[in-house]
Design a protein around this motif. Structure first.
Motif, PDB file in Angstrom:
ATOM      1  N   GLN A 140      -0.908   2.884  -2.179  1.00  0.00           N
ATOM      2  CA  GLN A 140      -1.581   1.709  -2.734  1.00  0.00           C
ATOM      3  C   GLN A 140      -1.464   0.498  -1.812  1.00  0.00           C
ATOM      4  O   GLN A 140      -0.377   0.165  -1.333  1.00  0.00           O
ATOM      5  N   ILE A 141      -2.628  -0.150  -1.541  1.00  0.00           N
ATOM      6  CA  ILE A 141      -2.621  -1.445  -0.841  1.00  0.00           C
ATOM      7  C   ILE A 141      -2.619  -2.558  -1.865  1.00  0.00           C
ATOM      8  O   ILE A 141      -1.806  -3.472  -1.816  1.00  0.00           O
ATOM      9  N   TRP A 142      -3.568  -2.484  -2.790  1.00  0.00           N
ATOM     10  CA  TRP A 142      -3.528  -3.371  -3.946  1.00  0.00           C
ATOM     11  C   TRP A 142      -4.081  -2.635  -5.154  1.00  0.00           C
ATOM     12  O   TRP A 142      -4.925  -1.749  -5.038  1.00  0.00           O
ATOM     13  N   PRO A 143      -3.630  -2.969  -6.334  1.00  0.00           N
ATOM     14  CA  PRO A 143      -3.871  -2.140  -7.522  1.00  0.00           C
ATOM     15  C   PRO A 143      -5.054  -2.611  -8.371  1.00  0.00           C
ATOM     16  O   PRO A 143      -4.892  -3.283  -9.371  1.00  0.00           O
TER      17      PRO A 143
ATOM     18  N   GLN B 221      -2.000   0.883 -12.217  1.00  0.00           N
ATOM     19  CA  GLN B 221      -1.915   1.261 -10.808  1.00  0.00           C
ATOM     20  C   GLN B 221      -0.765   0.580 -10.082  1.00  0.00           C
ATOM     21  O   GLN B 221      -0.467   0.921  -8.941  1.00  0.00           O
ATOM     22  N   VAL B 222      -0.126  -0.383 -10.713  1.00  0.00           N
ATOM     23  CA  VAL B 222       0.946  -1.119 -10.049  1.00  0.00           C
ATOM     24  C   VAL B 222       2.191  -0.249  -9.954  1.00  0.00           C
ATOM     25  O   VAL B 222       2.617   0.356 -10.948  1.00  0.00           O
ATOM     26  N   THR B 223       2.797  -0.190  -8.785  1.00  0.00           N
ATOM     27  CA  THR B 223       4.018   0.600  -8.606  1.00  0.00           C
ATOM     28  C   THR B 223       5.250  -0.234  -8.962  1.00  0.00           C
ATOM     29  O   THR B 223       5.250  -1.462  -8.855  1.00  0.00           O
ATOM     30  N   ASP B 224       6.294   0.446  -9.366  1.00  0.00           N
ATOM     31  CA  ASP B 224       7.547  -0.238  -9.666  1.00  0.00           C
ATOM     32  C   ASP B 224       8.119  -0.897  -8.415  1.00  0.00           C
ATOM     33  O   ASP B 224       8.771  -1.946  -8.506  1.00  0.00           O
ATOM     34  N   VAL B 225       7.868  -0.274  -7.259  1.00  0.00           N
ATOM     35  CA  VAL B 225       8.379  -0.844  -6.018  1.00  0.00           C
ATOM     36  C   VAL B 225       7.759  -2.211  -5.773  1.00  0.00           C
ATOM     37  O   VAL B 225       8.453  -3.171  -5.411  1.00  0.00           O
ATOM     38  N   TYR B 226       6.443  -2.326  -6.008  1.00  0.00           N
ATOM     39  CA  TYR B 226       5.799  -3.617  -5.803  1.00  0.00           C
ATOM     40  C   TYR B 226       6.358  -4.666  -6.762  1.00  0.00           C
ATOM     41  O   TYR B 226       6.606  -5.818  -6.384  1.00  0.00           O
TER      42      TYR B 226
ATOM     43  N   ARG C 210      -2.168 -12.182  -3.039  1.00  0.00           N
ATOM     44  CA  ARG C 210      -1.527 -11.964  -4.334  1.00  0.00           C
ATOM     45  C   ARG C 210      -0.868 -10.586  -4.451  1.00  0.00           C
ATOM     46  O   ARG C 210       0.234 -10.458  -4.999  1.00  0.00           O
ATOM     47  N   PHE C 211      -1.552  -9.556  -3.969  1.00  0.00           N
ATOM     48  CA  PHE C 211      -1.160  -8.203  -4.371  1.00  0.00           C
ATOM     49  C   PHE C 211      -0.907  -7.242  -3.214  1.00  0.00           C
ATOM     50  O   PHE C 211      -0.751  -6.044  -3.453  1.00  0.00           O
ATOM     51  N   ALA C 212      -0.876  -7.701  -1.961  1.00  0.00           N
ATOM     52  CA  ALA C 212      -0.637  -6.783  -0.847  1.00  0.00           C
ATOM     53  C   ALA C 212       0.745  -6.143  -0.952  1.00  0.00           C
ATOM     54  O   ALA C 212       1.742  -6.827  -1.187  1.00  0.00           O
ATOM     55  N   ASP C 213       0.802  -4.847  -0.772  1.00  0.00           N
ATOM     56  CA  ASP C 213       2.072  -4.121  -0.791  1.00  0.00           C
ATOM     57  C   ASP C 213       2.400  -3.696   0.632  1.00  0.00           C
ATOM     58  O   ASP C 213       2.005  -2.629   1.083  1.00  0.00           O
ATOM     59  N   ARG C 214       3.084  -4.590   1.366  1.00  0.00           N
ATOM     60  CA  ARG C 214       3.512  -4.364   2.737  1.00  0.00           C
ATOM     61  C   ARG C 214       2.346  -3.915   3.629  1.00  0.00           C
ATOM     62  O   ARG C 214       2.330  -2.825   4.187  1.00  0.00           O
ATOM     63  N   PHE C 215       1.371  -4.827   3.720  1.00  0.00           N
ATOM     64  CA  PHE C 215       0.144  -4.573   4.487  1.00  0.00           C
ATOM     65  C   PHE C 215      -0.024  -5.682   5.517  1.00  0.00           C
ATOM     66  O   PHE C 215       0.362  -6.830   5.271  1.00  0.00           O
TER      67      PHE C 215
ATOM     68  N   ASP D 244     -10.617  -2.526  -4.736  1.00  0.00           N
ATOM     69  CA  ASP D 244      -9.636  -1.448  -4.755  1.00  0.00           C
ATOM     70  C   ASP D 244      -9.421  -0.995  -3.318  1.00  0.00           C
ATOM     71  O   ASP D 244     -10.352  -1.028  -2.503  1.00  0.00           O
ATOM     72  N   ALA D 245      -8.205  -0.591  -2.973  1.00  0.00           N
ATOM     73  CA  ALA D 245      -7.917  -0.147  -1.612  1.00  0.00           C
ATOM     74  C   ALA D 245      -6.653   0.696  -1.606  1.00  0.00           C
ATOM     75  O   ALA D 245      -5.689   0.396  -2.308  1.00  0.00           O
ATOM     76  N   ASP D 246      -6.677   1.766  -0.814  1.00  0.00           N
ATOM     77  CA  ASP D 246      -5.472   2.551  -0.612  1.00  0.00           C
ATOM     78  C   ASP D 246      -5.353   2.940   0.857  1.00  0.00           C
ATOM     79  O   ASP D 246      -6.291   2.796   1.634  1.00  0.00           O
ATOM     80  N   ARG D 247      -4.172   3.454   1.235  1.00  0.00           N
ATOM     81  CA  ARG D 247      -3.863   3.722   2.640  1.00  0.00           C
ATOM     82  C   ARG D 247      -3.083   5.034   2.745  1.00  0.00           C
ATOM     83  O   ARG D 247      -1.847   5.055   2.773  1.00  0.00           O
ATOM     84  N   PRO D 248      -3.754   6.169   2.805  1.00  0.00           N
ATOM     85  CA  PRO D 248      -3.047   7.431   3.051  1.00  0.00           C
ATOM     86  C   PRO D 248      -2.375   7.406   4.431  1.00  0.00           C
ATOM     87  O   PRO D 248      -3.000   7.037   5.433  1.00  0.00           O
ATOM     88  N   PHE D 249      -1.107   7.769   4.464  1.00  0.00           N
ATOM     89  CA  PHE D 249      -0.314   7.741   5.700  1.00  0.00           C
ATOM     90  C   PHE D 249       0.354   9.097   5.867  1.00  0.00           C
ATOM     91  O   PHE D 249       1.082   9.553   4.987  1.00  0.00           O
TER      92      PHE D 249
END
Length: 788
Positions: free
Chosen positions: A457-460, A499-504, A559-564, A434-439
């Protein structure tokens, strides 16, 4: 007359018989056997020298076909017995020969190609795994701050530097999860999404007994899902004699350029059927200077504690249990957007072993393990935190990630006939990430969520599991040894749909379509196999031919990186995962020639590899970047399947110039092309070579060594992925060690004696300035060890 002659001869008979008896009663003998420490096979032709401790007068012999030797008619007294063989580390024993008695001595010699920072690099004699190994004594001599540094001592392997520690191994152009890492049989993964930590970085060098590298699809019995592999064994439990309740060592060292020091300690013992071992380490370092005086941030703090206990159930059975905890704090990474706030890693394992020297079942092994690594990083100390060099408001960026892995293995070795050996087994693991990135952007002194930021979210909640079965057969066909291995793996990869976002889901599917949530969960059935054949060409020369195919499943980031950010590029950009990536498949062929004479050893190897479904990158023009930052001038990019081709080889030779002086030379070459981009593959190491000279007297109580290393310019680069050329370099290292006595030994030396300014071609770039991280300039180091 005849009567007098006969009487005289009869009178001399007692003298004829008693004289040799008297001599035998005043002298003794030394007998013994010499074997290969790795394979247990006898070593013929080993030089055995017996010198009396008082006057040093030597006598000698050599071992026979079964590795046995005998020296008779030695006057009673104390002797130093030494076994020496070119390509092996010498061993010596001090023995006392009694009058009329025989002393038995056994030597297990460890193979070594001398040089290369005194790190032992050995071609495994068994055909079944075609690996190279570094052993405990050479690990200690190498003075590594990090286990990844050891990879740079082996021809054909290297490591990516992103900071002071956590160097990420590369094997013949294979990197990241293409290289499986096993520590005491545990499949090990990093916690950081951008691999700030490597799989080797959570095991201290002081606890390592050996490091073994398989340079292709020949480690199928170690585990699945990799194209090459590294296996680390930590210090053993049952090496201590029964009744020795407490022994161990304390070691301390200092490196000048890093202002780094370390203290390590070991305590072990054995009482009855119980054995134990405890290892601890403390390491700390600061920034270093490159050869041109540039200061490179490289602070780190590392503490770890490990313990093992074992119980002997019977003559052939053992139970073992072990665990450990490591914490790293405030690790600076000039090659990353962020610095590491901490790593916390805890692990435990249970094992059962049965071994027998006879019968059908020769061994049974079973183990279970689990570990967890927590990781936090932030941009404190980076230009984005608060700097005039950053054209924008200050940022507050952090990443929090963790990985929890459980797994196990069971295997048995069978010998149905003298010329056939079988290994059957199964293994598996389940890794949950699990990983997230507060910005946040600092506005009016307060960190706020920017309007363009869509998700932390980095990956869900990613889970990847692999369960495999394997079978290996080794057959002796006269002088020829053939080993074949086959393996089948069932792989599950998926993400938490909650945890998956619609954007991803919108951007993970190329084109205008949207990804269905069901596509997040994928299943694979992967079959791998390899064959290695070794045949003697003459008494000294042998030829090995091998080939095989192995499969690697796509990683969580792929597989699951969301713009990372990605490690498959030296460009600062955003990268998008693709859950439908096909697994990579490697097709590799190997050829190796090896020779060993009394004073000379030689090895040359070559390989060719094709990667189908090679995981690379492609433009994603349909995706808007999440973070419109100046450093993200390119992209976004999407992971995609392609193809690649590699070939290359390594060579090494050593010559005993004098009984105490050995010269060595090694070289390696690699060529690779990404067929998707029609450019060189990323991270192809340049042509390089090493020339070593080592002086070590017969007693082996001190040594001095020098190594001259050279790397050519590398202008074959993947420019489309941001890779740039690097200049060639020449460096000189010197080191030495001495046994002072009473368990005390001292080591010292200097690396990069000429203070050359150079860059390892594989090193990461500073993402803010686009410059590659330079290697340290001149480093003096000293160390002391006390054994008790």
């Amino acid at each position: 007359m005849d009567r007098y002659v006969i009487a005289s001869l009869v009178s001399l008979l007692p003298l004829l018989f008693t004289a040799p008896v008297a001599e035998a009663q005043s002298t003794g003998a030394v007998t013994g056997r010499v074997t290969d420490a790795e394979t247990g096979r006898p070593l013929p032709g080993v030089n055995i020298v017996v010198g009396e401790a008082e006057d040093g007068g030597p006598r000698g012999t050599s071992t026979g076909p079964e590795g046995r030797f005998t020296l008779k008619s030695l006057a009673s007294g104390t002797y130093t017995v030494q076994a020496r063989f070119v390509g092996y580390a010498p061993r010596s024993r001090e023995v006392t020969v009694p009058a009329g008695g025989t002393v038995r001595v056994r030597f297990a010699l460890s193979p070594r190609t001398v040089g290369l920072e005194t790190v032992e690099v050995t071609a495994r004699r068994q055909a079944r795994e075609a690996a190279e190994k570094i052993r405990e004594a050479q690990i200690q001599e190498a003075n590594p701050r990090d286990a990844g540094e050891l990879m740079r001592k082996i021809p054909g392997t290297s490591a990516v530097r992103r900071g002071p520690v956590g160097l990420d191994p590369v094997v013949r152009g294979l990197r990241e999860t293409q290289v499986g890492v096993y520590v005491d049989g545990m499949r090990t993964f990093p916690a950081g999404p951008a691999r700030m930590d490597s799989p080797l970085s959570h095991t201290g060098p002081s606890t390592m007994q050996s490091v073994e590298v398989a340079k292709g699809p020949y480690a199928l019995t170690w585990g699945g899902g990799q194209l090459s592999a590294i296996r680390v064994e930590t210090n053993g439990l049952f090496n201590v004699p029964r009744g020795e309740v407490l022994s161990g060592q304390v070691q301390s060292g200092y490196d000048s350029n890093f202002d780094a020091y370390d203290v390590t300690g070991t305590a072990n013992g054995r009482h009855g059927d119980v054995a134990y071992r405890v290892d601890g380490a403390y390491r700390q370092g600061d920034a270093y200077q490159s050869g041109d005086g540039t200061t490179v941030p490289a602070q780190f703090l590392n503490r770890e504690l490990r313990a093992k206990v074992g119980y002997t159930l019977g003559p052939n059975q053992r139970l073992t249990a072990g665990g450990g905890y490591q914490r790293q704090d405030d690790v600076y990474y000039p090659g990353r957007l962020l610095n590491a706030e901490f790593f916390k890693s805890g692990r435990g394992r249970l094992g059962y072993e049965y071994t027998s020297g006879q019968g059908l079942v020769r061994s049974v092994e079973a183990k279970a393990y689990g570990y967890q690594t927590l990781h936090a990083m932030n941009n404190e100390g980076k230009v984005t935190f608060a700097s005039e060099d950053f054209p924008g408001p200050p940022l507050r960026v952090s990443v929090r990630s963790d990985i929890t892995t459980v797994g196990g293995r069971v295997a048995t070795e069978l010998v149905p006939s003298p010329d056939l050996r079988l290994t059957l087994g199964a293994d598996g693991y389940r890794a949950v990430r699990d990983a997230d990135r507060p910005f946040r952007v600092v506005m009016n002194g307060e960190p706020v969520v920017p309007p363009f930021y869509e998700s932390d979210q980095i990956w869900p909640g990613v889970t990847i599991a692999d369960v495999g079965v394997f079978a290996q057969a080794t057959r002796l066909l006269g002088p020829v040894e053939a080993t074949g291995t086959v393996r089948a793996d069932r792989v599950w990869a998926g993400a938490d749909e909650q945890q998956v976002t619609d954007v991803y889901l919108d951007i993970a599917e190329p084109g205008d379509g949207s990804l269905d949530a069901d596509a997040l969960n994928q299943r694979e059935l992967n079959v791998s196999g390899a064959l290695m054949v070794t045949a003697p060409l003459s008494e000294a020369w042998s030829l090995s031919v091998g080939g095989g195919t192995a499969v690697r499943t796509a990683s969580a980031l792929e597989r699951f990186a969301d713009r990372f950010p990605a490690n498959k590029s030296q460009t600062s950009a955003e990268f998008i995962g693709n859950p439908r990536l096909e697994p990579e498949r490697s097709w590799q062929a190997d050829l190796e020639v090896q020779a060993r004479y009394d004073r000379v050893s030689f090895k040359a190897s070559g390989f060719a590899r094709h990667l189908s479904n090679y995981i690379t990158l492609e433009d994603a023009p349909d995706v808007e970047p999440m973070l419109p930052l100046p450093i993200f001038a390119e992209g976004p990019f999407r992971y995609a399947n392609g193809a690649a081709t590699f070939y290359g080889g390594e060579t090494s030779a050593s010559v005993a110039v004098l009984p105490a002086l050995t010269a060595s030379v090694t070289g390696s070459y690699l060529w690779g092309k990404n067929l998707e981009t029609d450019q060189p593959a990323l991270g192809v190491a340049p042509l390089r070579g090493d020339l070593g000279l080592r002086y070590e007297p017969r007693q082996g109580r001190f040594y001095v060594e020098g190594t001259l290393s050279a790397a050519a310019e590398q202008d074959r680069v993947a420019s489309v992925l941001g890779e740039t050329t690097t200049d060639g370099s020449i460096t000189l290292d010197l080191k030495g060690g001495v046994e002072v006595g009473r368990g005390v030994s001292l080591e010292g030396g200097v690396t990069n004696l000429t203070d050359a300014n150079y860059i390892n071609h594989l090193n990461a770039k500073n993402p803010y300035f686009g410059t590659s991280i330079p290697e340290p300039g001149r480093v003096f180091f000293v160390g002391a060890t006390y054994m008790f």
